[in-house]
Design a protein around this motif. Sequence first.
Motif, mmCIF file in Angstrom:
data_model
loop_
_atom_site.group_PDB
_atom_site.id
_atom_site.type_symbol
_atom_site.label_atom_id
_atom_site.label_comp_id
_atom_site.label_asym_id
_atom_site.label_seq_id
_atom_site.Cartn_x
_atom_site.Cartn_y
_atom_site.Cartn_z
ATOM 1 N N ALA A 90 2.849 -7.036 -3.717
ATOM 2 C CA ALA A 90 2.360 -8.376 -4.020
ATOM 3 C C ALA A 90 1.508 -8.311 -5.275
ATOM 4 O O ALA A 90 0.961 -7.256 -5.613
ATOM 5 C CB ALA A 90 1.551 -8.942 -2.861
ATOM 6 N N GLN A 91 1.396 -9.429 -5.939
ATOM 7 C CA GLN A 91 0.513 -9.513 -7.090
ATOM 8 C C GLN A 91 -0.883 -9.915 -6.631
ATOM 9 O O GLN A 91 -1.048 -10.564 -5.587
ATOM 10 C CB GLN A 91 1.043 -10.533 -8.099
ATOM 11 N N ALA A 92 -1.866 -9.546 -7.413
ATOM 12 C CA ALA A 92 -3.229 -9.966 -7.118
ATOM 13 C C ALA A 92 -3.272 -11.481 -7.013
ATOM 14 O O ALA A 92 -2.671 -12.195 -7.841
ATOM 15 C CB ALA A 92 -4.180 -9.477 -8.203
ATOM 16 N N LEU A 94 -5.028 -11.645 -2.279
ATOM 17 C CA LEU A 94 -4.960 -10.189 -2.293
ATOM 18 C C LEU A 94 -5.551 -9.612 -3.562
ATOM 19 O O LEU A 94 -5.457 -10.211 -4.647
ATOM 20 C CB LEU A 94 -3.509 -9.735 -2.122
ATOM 21 N N LYS A 95 -6.164 -8.441 -3.395
ATOM 22 C CA LYS A 95 -6.776 -7.714 -4.497
ATOM 23 C C LYS A 95 -6.146 -6.324 -4.585
ATOM 24 O O LYS A 95 -5.663 -5.796 -3.574
ATOM 25 C CB LYS A 95 -8.283 -7.565 -4.250
ATOM 26 N N ASP A 108 -6.850 -3.898 -1.871
ATOM 27 C CA ASP A 108 -6.182 -4.049 -0.570
ATOM 28 C C ASP A 108 -4.989 -3.112 -0.439
ATOM 29 O O ASP A 108 -4.391 -3.019 0.637
ATOM 30 C CB ASP A 108 -5.719 -5.492 -0.377
ATOM 31 N N THR A 109 -4.652 -2.446 -1.507
ATOM 32 C CA THR A 109 -3.534 -1.503 -1.482
ATOM 33 C C THR A 109 -3.784 -0.387 -0.485
ATOM 34 O O THR A 109 -4.904 0.118 -0.369
ATOM 35 C CB THR A 109 -3.317 -0.907 -2.881
ATOM 36 N N THR A 130 1.097 -2.825 -1.324
ATOM 37 C CA THR A 130 0.729 -2.495 -2.694
ATOM 38 C C THR A 130 0.456 -3.783 -3.448
ATOM 39 O O THR A 130 1.321 -4.671 -3.504
ATOM 40 C CB THR A 130 1.844 -1.708 -3.395
ATOM 41 N N VAL A 131 -0.748 -3.888 -3.985
ATOM 42 C CA VAL A 131 -1.143 -5.089 -4.717
ATOM 43 C C VAL A 131 -1.340 -4.710 -6.177
ATOM 44 O O VAL A 131 -2.168 -3.856 -6.503
ATOM 45 C CB VAL A 131 -2.429 -5.702 -4.146
ATOM 46 N N SER A 132 -0.581 -5.329 -7.033
ATOM 47 C CA SER A 132 -0.665 -5.036 -8.462
ATOM 48 C C SER A 132 -1.583 -6.038 -9.155
ATOM 49 O O SER A 132 -1.659 -7.203 -8.775
ATOM 50 C CB SER A 132 0.721 -5.086 -9.087
ATOM 51 N N SER A 133 -2.250 -5.562 -10.176
ATOM 52 C CA SER A 133 -3.189 -6.426 -10.902
ATOM 53 C C SER A 133 -2.481 -7.200 -11.999
ATOM 54 O O SER A 133 -1.343 -6.957 -12.320
ATOM 55 C CB SER A 133 -4.309 -5.583 -11.491
#
Length: 114
Positions: free
Chosen positions: A12-14, A85-86, A89-90, A111-114
Amino acid sequence: QVQLVESGGGLAQAGGSLRLSCTASRNIDDFNLMRWYHQAPGKQREFVSLLNKGGTTQYSPSAKGRFTISRDDSKNTIYLEMNSLKPDDTGVYYCNFVSSVSYWGQGTQVTVSS
């Protein structure tokens, strides 16, 4: 013996959202506590949220206001709705059900990407 199966993880994206599920192999009303934990890469497993038999919920400071724990007894499933999500949170998210014994799922990767 009880099997717990998590699902719903992914990329997911931030600022985005994911909903995790944890399905038990028997009636979840048998359990006193149902919890979610998070293990970030290289770190210890940490508490995220709980739902007790009476319906009380608790959240870690990081999860409060962003995550929501819920249950669907008809599906023997609990959920963790994760919003805003941040990247922090990964990690792997585990569910944990407690009766007289503590049971753990195998985990689902978020997995959360910035």
